[in-house]
Write a protein that holds these residues in place. Structure first.
Motif, mmCIF file in Angstrom:
data_model
loop_
_atom_site.group_PDB
_atom_site.id
_atom_site.type_symbol
_atom_site.label_atom_id
_atom_site.label_comp_id
_atom_site.label_asym_id
_atom_site.label_seq_id
_atom_site.Cartn_x
_atom_site.Cartn_y
_atom_site.Cartn_z
ATOM 1 N N PRO A 590 1.128 -2.136 2.462
ATOM 2 C CA PRO A 590 -0.338 -2.139 2.599
ATOM 3 C C PRO A 590 -1.099 -1.713 1.360
ATOM 4 O O PRO A 590 -2.252 -2.111 1.171
ATOM 5 N N ASP A 591 -0.483 -0.892 0.503
ATOM 6 C CA ASP A 591 -1.190 -0.433 -0.688
ATOM 7 C C ASP A 591 -0.912 -1.293 -1.919
ATOM 8 O O ASP A 591 -1.326 -0.945 -3.027
ATOM 9 N N ALA A 592 -0.200 -2.399 -1.719
ATOM 10 C CA ALA A 592 0.180 -3.235 -2.864
ATOM 11 C C ALA A 592 -0.986 -4.128 -3.291
ATOM 12 O O ALA A 592 -1.798 -4.566 -2.474
ATOM 13 N N PHE A 593 -1.050 -4.389 -4.586
ATOM 14 C CA PHE A 593 -2.029 -5.306 -5.165
ATOM 15 C C PHE A 593 -1.375 -6.674 -5.343
ATOM 16 O O PHE A 593 -0.188 -6.766 -5.669
ATOM 17 N N GLU A 594 -2.154 -7.723 -5.147
ATOM 18 C CA GLU A 594 -1.662 -9.080 -5.397
ATOM 19 C C GLU A 594 -1.994 -9.466 -6.839
ATOM 20 O O GLU A 594 -3.167 -9.542 -7.220
ATOM 21 N N VAL A 645 -8.584 -6.043 -12.892
ATOM 22 C CA VAL A 645 -7.671 -5.516 -11.879
ATOM 23 C C VAL A 645 -6.869 -4.337 -12.420
ATOM 24 O O VAL A 645 -6.377 -3.504 -11.648
ATOM 25 N N HIS A 646 -6.744 -4.220 -13.735
ATOM 26 C CA HIS A 646 -5.986 -3.111 -14.312
ATOM 27 C C HIS A 646 -6.589 -1.768 -13.927
ATOM 28 O O HIS A 646 -5.868 -0.788 -13.693
ATOM 29 N N LYS A 647 -7.912 -1.708 -13.834
ATOM 30 C CA LYS A 647 -8.553 -0.457 -13.431
ATOM 31 C C LYS A 647 -8.144 -0.066 -12.014
ATOM 32 O O LYS A 647 -7.966 1.111 -11.704
ATOM 33 N N LEU A 648 -7.976 -1.068 -11.155
ATOM 34 C CA LEU A 648 -7.536 -0.782 -9.791
ATOM 35 C C LEU A 648 -6.074 -0.353 -9.767
ATOM 36 O O LEU A 648 -5.685 0.514 -8.976
ATOM 37 N N LEU A 649 -5.274 -0.968 -10.629
ATOM 38 C CA LEU A 649 -3.845 -0.645 -10.648
ATOM 39 C C LEU A 649 -3.608 0.810 -11.034
ATOM 40 O O LEU A 649 -2.557 1.376 -10.701
ATOM 41 N N LYS A 650 -4.560 1.425 -11.716
ATOM 42 C CA LYS A 650 -4.395 2.826 -12.117
ATOM 43 C C LYS A 650 -4.683 3.794 -10.972
ATOM 44 O O LYS A 650 -4.542 4.997 -11.135
ATOM 45 N N GLY A 651 -5.083 3.256 -9.803
ATOM 46 C CA GLY A 651 -5.338 4.089 -8.644
ATOM 47 C C GLY A 651 -6.807 4.439 -8.497
ATOM 48 O O GLY A 651 -7.506 4.610 -9.493
ATOM 49 N N PRO A 656 -2.752 5.136 -4.366
ATOM 50 C CA PRO A 656 -1.897 5.523 -5.501
ATOM 51 C C PRO A 656 -1.832 4.431 -6.557
ATOM 52 O O PRO A 656 -2.010 3.244 -6.279
ATOM 53 N N ALA A 657 -1.583 4.865 -7.780
ATOM 54 C CA ALA A 657 -1.442 3.915 -8.889
ATOM 55 C C ALA A 657 -0.188 3.074 -8.714
ATOM 56 O O ALA A 657 0.826 3.529 -8.173
ATOM 57 N N ALA A 658 -0.273 1.841 -9.174
ATOM 58 C CA ALA A 658 0.898 0.963 -9.143
ATOM 59 C C ALA A 658 1.862 1.345 -10.265
ATOM 60 O O ALA A 658 1.501 2.050 -11.211
ATOM 61 N N ALA A 690 2.428 -5.394 -6.334
ATOM 62 C CA ALA A 690 2.649 -4.215 -7.179
ATOM 63 C C ALA A 690 2.067 -2.991 -6.479
ATOM 64 O O ALA A 690 0.894 -2.994 -6.112
ATOM 65 N N ASP A 691 2.898 -1.980 -6.296
ATOM 66 C CA ASP A 691 2.431 -0.703 -5.768
ATOM 67 C C ASP A 691 3.191 0.411 -6.463
ATOM 68 O O ASP A 691 3.875 0.167 -7.472
ATOM 69 N N GLU A 692 3.086 1.623 -5.937
ATOM 70 C CA GLU A 692 3.720 2.756 -6.611
ATOM 71 C C GLU A 692 5.239 2.657 -6.623
ATOM 72 O O GLU A 692 5.909 3.333 -7.405
ATOM 73 N N PHE A 693 5.811 1.790 -5.764
ATOM 74 C CA PHE A 693 7.262 1.691 -5.658
ATOM 75 C C PHE A 693 7.858 0.583 -6.530
ATOM 76 O O PHE A 693 9.072 0.450 -6.615
ATOM 77 N N GLY A 694 7.010 -0.235 -7.163
ATOM 78 C CA GLY A 694 7.523 -1.290 -8.022
ATOM 79 C C GLY A 694 6.834 -2.612 -7.770
ATOM 80 O O GLY A 694 5.709 -2.662 -7.250
ATOM 81 N N VAL A 695 7.511 -3.684 -8.132
ATOM 82 C CA VAL A 695 6.937 -5.026 -7.983
ATOM 83 C C VAL A 695 7.868 -5.889 -7.138
ATOM 84 O O VAL A 695 9.077 -5.623 -7.033
#
Length: 892
Positions: A590-594, A645-651, A656-658, A690-695
């Motif tokens: 659920p917290d992953a980014f596309e 989207v990079h700003k979102l990936l930082k959390g 949490p940050a990806a 992509a989430d905090e656990f990887g891709v």
């Protein structure tokens, strides 16, 4: 080709003009007037059989009648006459020509293209260099050379301007003359049959009187040569470019998100950035950027402080700053307190620093003095609108006085005309950048920020790759070959994911099912909900035709969904071939980014990597960045940082940050696919979760085309030459890796230097050195493999973590004819035969590359190195003017 014989083009001793004329209104007459009346001190020989003299100078009937051989021929004769004329001149010893004439296939006509090839064939045996055809000519004011038909001549100066378009050349010349801007070289390249932008960059980089290089580009001809030359030139002096054709009238239909988003102009942007160049929007920006870069110290960041006597002006500056991606500096509490002490209580107490409309020159000076000490400001923009309280020149004098003893990055903008005219002159004389509008001043500041970032990228040490991945290239190639043998252009989803898995990209492996019943059985074998997709070689965007169904939780639901899917797809695309379905687990993160990671092939620069916001709306959102392979962690992260989207990936807001390193590593792996296989022309991973656990790659498409060319040849930047890696063993039994240097090796180079004795340092660098600076280490490790090579003797392991014991490097001239070598061996490793080992390997490499001569300077007392040179039959000659140095040479 190279810079060979370009001295004859720009520093000729004698010039012949073919097509000279005295008939008013002809190009021949303008050429004659310009060549004969611009102060060129050598002989200028007009050639025309119908005239005895032109402009009072004796004319000659043909090339054979010339009394001496011209270094440079300027040709404005009918196109059919040019090949034979080039051949005759080349045979006599002429080594450069400016071909003004058109008619050499500019519109693609076969006869013109045949003439062009005949011209080149006539020049090539004698390495006669051709500027043009269909060009305006060249000017070198310092030697009085005006070999063109422009309406006015260039003033002497310190800038070189190179363009393709003749219309742009005359317009820029007129624009610059009115502003007193001068040039070292003013060059119209025309159709670039021979001399192109790469050649010009190499030549101008070596010209000491050239302070900056300005380019107007419509297209480039040889991407690798251009990138190699641009990166070399940009290390030495500013290279600023205007690229025309930013918005093409139409775009070719493409079959993937990657292809749709990788616009041609965006690829040029990425190339200019990678080369350390600065791209500007227009001609005014071109010269404005020169002024900005040439005045004052370099900038440190993108935080701007605005000092103004009008609130509206400050807001205009802020709008421009934010529009260009800059940041507003936050005034420190100490700065605010100090400003309170010198400003009236009605000042803005923030940034912009509005010191009110009645601000005097002294108030400006005191406020500027405080702001110059503020640690949060990377630059200061001083604005002034006209008032009756304080004259513009008085305030300008106060600003200049305050800056006189300081190295500070300050921009100025005095609005108006009468009140601003003298202050602008004063700022120009004091070498303080000044602009007509706040927007232009802010744009100039951001030009500086972009230039600094691009320059830092040329010397920034990338971190080690977080994992030592070894792709299964053989497996990937076998999958691709099977598809090509079957006559398919697109790999199936299972095949595409197999290739990604071979490169270590995490994927959701699908099961293939031929029928709805088989799809239900496949779903029954998987625990949990599944995703059903159509499998067809004719459908690339499956969701567009209802070919994807998510979150199916029972085999019967899968069968029913498959049956309905066949009906939908058959109705939407009745001609599509259907091979069945794929069934894969439903991924719930659920917290992953596309995200979207892709690869496509640009017509000029070859493969490029794309990163951005993924999902079905990727084209609509159009949030993407492009990078040229090969990539390292720094380049991959820099590409990611250019997206929203990079700003979102930082959390954000508890999300949490990806795992940003895993995302960056995916870009590196996709770039490696292009390096390893020339058959791969498009990759589309969408979405990449992509989430905090990887891709995790949920869907992928790969497009292929059979190619027999070496994979690396199509890249604009030569990749790491892995084929040069080898294992070597020393007599004492120790084994090392001998391999090309990598940018990540910089820390190991610093470590190598720390293990050298002062005597060894003096022998290698000819002077004492306490330490190896970042700039020096970066220059030694971040090399262009096309014109340089450095082989390091290292421990096995990741670059950046593995210790280095010795290095040998050669640096070739732009012609690739002659290369200078250097060897450095750790002091505690001397006497083990490493010198001969490294010398032998670099000689073998130079021979393989076609280099004709290796040379070097060796101190007379460096007996070990002289002994190595003697072993390999180098000749030895005392260096003229330096009795302590021996020149060594080896002809290959």
């Amino acid at each position: 080709m190279s810079i060979r014989n370009l001295d004859c083009l720009f520093k000729p001793r004698a010039v012949a003009l073919f097509g000279a004329s005295k008939e008013r209104g002809t190009i021949g007459a303008v050429l004659s007037r310009n060549l004969l009346n611009s102060g060129f001190e050598g002989p200028v020989m007009p050639v025309n059989p119908r005239h005895a003299a032109i402009e009072g100078v004796l004319a000659y009937p043909d090339a054979a009648a010339l009394p001496l051989v011209p270094d440079l021929a300027v040709i404005a004769t009918p196109p059919a006459s040019v090949p034979d004329l080039i051949g005759a001149l080349a045979a006599r010893g002429t080594r450069a020509a400016v071909v003004i004439s058109a008619g050499f296939g500019e519109r693609g006509d076969a006869d013109g293209l045949a003439l062009r090839q005949a011209m080149l064939d006539a020049a090539r045996p004698h390495t006669l260099r051709i500027c043009g055809p269909n060009c305006l000519g060249v000017m070198v004011p310092a030697v009085g050379l005006n070999a063109g038909f422009a309406h006015t001549r260039a003033r002497p100066g310190r800038l070189a301007f190179v363009a393709q378009s003749g219309a742009i050349v005359t317009s820029v010349l007129d624009w610059a003359s009115a502003r007193g801007i001068g040039f070292t070289h003013f060059v119209s390249l025309g159709d670039m049959s021979d001399v192109d932008f790469g050649d010009m960059l190499d030549y101008l980089a070596g010209e000491g009187d050239v302070r900056g290089i300005l380019l107007y580009i419509e297209a480039i001809t040889n991407a690798r040569k251009f990138m190699s030359a641009a990166r070399a030139a940009a290390r030495l002096k500013p290279v600023i470019v205007v690229k025309a054709g930013r918005y093409p009238a139409s775009a070719q239909a493409v079959a993937s998100h990657t292809g749709a988003l990788a616009g041609h102009d965006a690829v040029y942007d990425a190339a200019f950035r990678r080369a350390g160049m600065l791209r500007v929007d227009d001609i005014g920006g071109l010269f404005g950027a020169v002024e900005t870069l040439g005045m004052g110290p370099p900038g440190k960041g993108d935080r701007l402080t605005v000092l103004t006597n009008g609130g509206g002006l400050g807001i205009m500056a802020l709008d421009a700053l934010f529009a260009h991606g800059g940041s507003l500096a936050q005034l420190s509490p100490e700065t605010v307190a100090r400003l309170d002490a010198v400003l009236p209580p009605t000042w803005s107490r923030g940034n912009p620093v509005d010191i009110i409309g009645d601000a005097s020159a002294e108030r400006y000076r005191k406020a500027l003095a405080v702001l110059l000490e503020d640690p949060n400001a990377d630059a200061i923009l001083v604005l002034k609108c006209p008032t009756a309280v304080s004259a513009g020149d008085n305030v300008a004098a106060a600003v200049i006085t305050e800056l006189k003893e300081r190295r500070a990055r300050v921009f100025t903008c005095w609005l108006g005309e009468e009140d601003a005219r003298k202050p602008r002159e004063m700022f120009g004389a004091a070498r303080i950048p000044t602009y007509y509008t706040p927007e232009r001043a802010v744009h100039a500041f951001m030009d500086l920020v972009d230039y600094r970032r691009n320059q830092e990228a040329l010397t920034q040490t990338p971190p080690s790759v977080p994992e030592d991945f070894e792709p299964d290239v053989a497996s990937a190639r076998a999958t691709i070959k099977a598809a090509l043998d079957a006559g398919r252009e697109w790999l199936s989803e299972p095949e595409a994911k197999a290739v990604l898995a071979a490169y270590g990209v995490p994927v959701v492996a699908p099961k293939i099912a031929a029928t709805p019943q088989a799809a239900a059985a496949a779903a029954a074998a998987l625990a949990g909900p599944v995703v059903l997709k159509i499998l067809s070689p004719d459908i690339t965007h499956k969701s567009d035709v209802g070919g994807v169904v998510l979150d199916l939780r029972a085999p019967t639901a899968v069968r029913e969904a498959a049956e309905a899917m066949l009906e939908r797809v058959g109705h939407a695309l009745p001609q599509a071939r259907i091979d069945g379905f794929t069934v894969q687990p439903m991924v719930e993160r659920p917290d992953a980014f596309e995200l979207l990671v892709g690869l496509t092939e640009d017509p000029d620069f070859g493969p490029v990597v794309l990163f951005g916001h993924g999902g079905t709306a990727a084209e609509v959102i159009a949030d993407r960045a492009i990078a040229l392979p090969p990539l390292n962690m720094h380049l991959a992260r820099a590409a990611m940082a250019r997206t929203r989207v990079h700003k979102l990936l930082k959390g954000f807001r508890g999300r949490p940050a990806a795992a940003l390193d895993d995302v960056a590593l995916t870009l590196i792996k996709v770039a490696q696919m292009a390096i390893d296989s020339a058959d791969i022309i498009e990759v589309d991973i969408n979405p990449l979760l992509a989430d905090e656990f990887g891709v995790l790659a949920l869907d992928a498409r790969i497009r292929v085309r059979r190619s027999d060319a070496p994979p690396a040849r199509r890249l604009a930047i030569r990749p790491y030459p892995k084929e040069l890696e080898e294992t070597v063993s020393l007599p004492d039994g120790r084994s090392f890796v001998l391999r090309p240097v990598l940018p990540e090796d910089e820390p190991a180079f610093v470590g190598l230097f720390s293990k050298l004795t002062q005597e060894d340092i003096r022998m290698r660098f000819f002077a004492p050195k306490r330490s190896l600076t970042h700039e020096s280490a970066a220059r030694m490790t971040q090399i262009d493999y096309d014109r340089e090579m450095a082989l390091v003797l290292a421990q096995p392991g990741l670059a950046g973590r593995a210790e280095i014991f010795g290095v040998v490097n050669i640096s070739a001239d732009p012609d690739g004819e002659r290369a200078e070598y250097a060897i450095l061996i750790r002091s505690d490793m001397c006497g083990l035969g490493l010198g001969p080992l490294l010398m032998r390997r670099i000689i073998d490499y130079a021979r393989q590359r076609g280099i004709r001569e290796i040379c070097g300077d060796v101190l007379r007392e460096n007996k070990p190195m002289l002994k190595v040179c003697e072993l390999f039959n180098f000749t030895r000659t005392p260096k003229p003017g330096d009795l302590g140095v021996i020149e060594v040479r080896l002809v290959l």
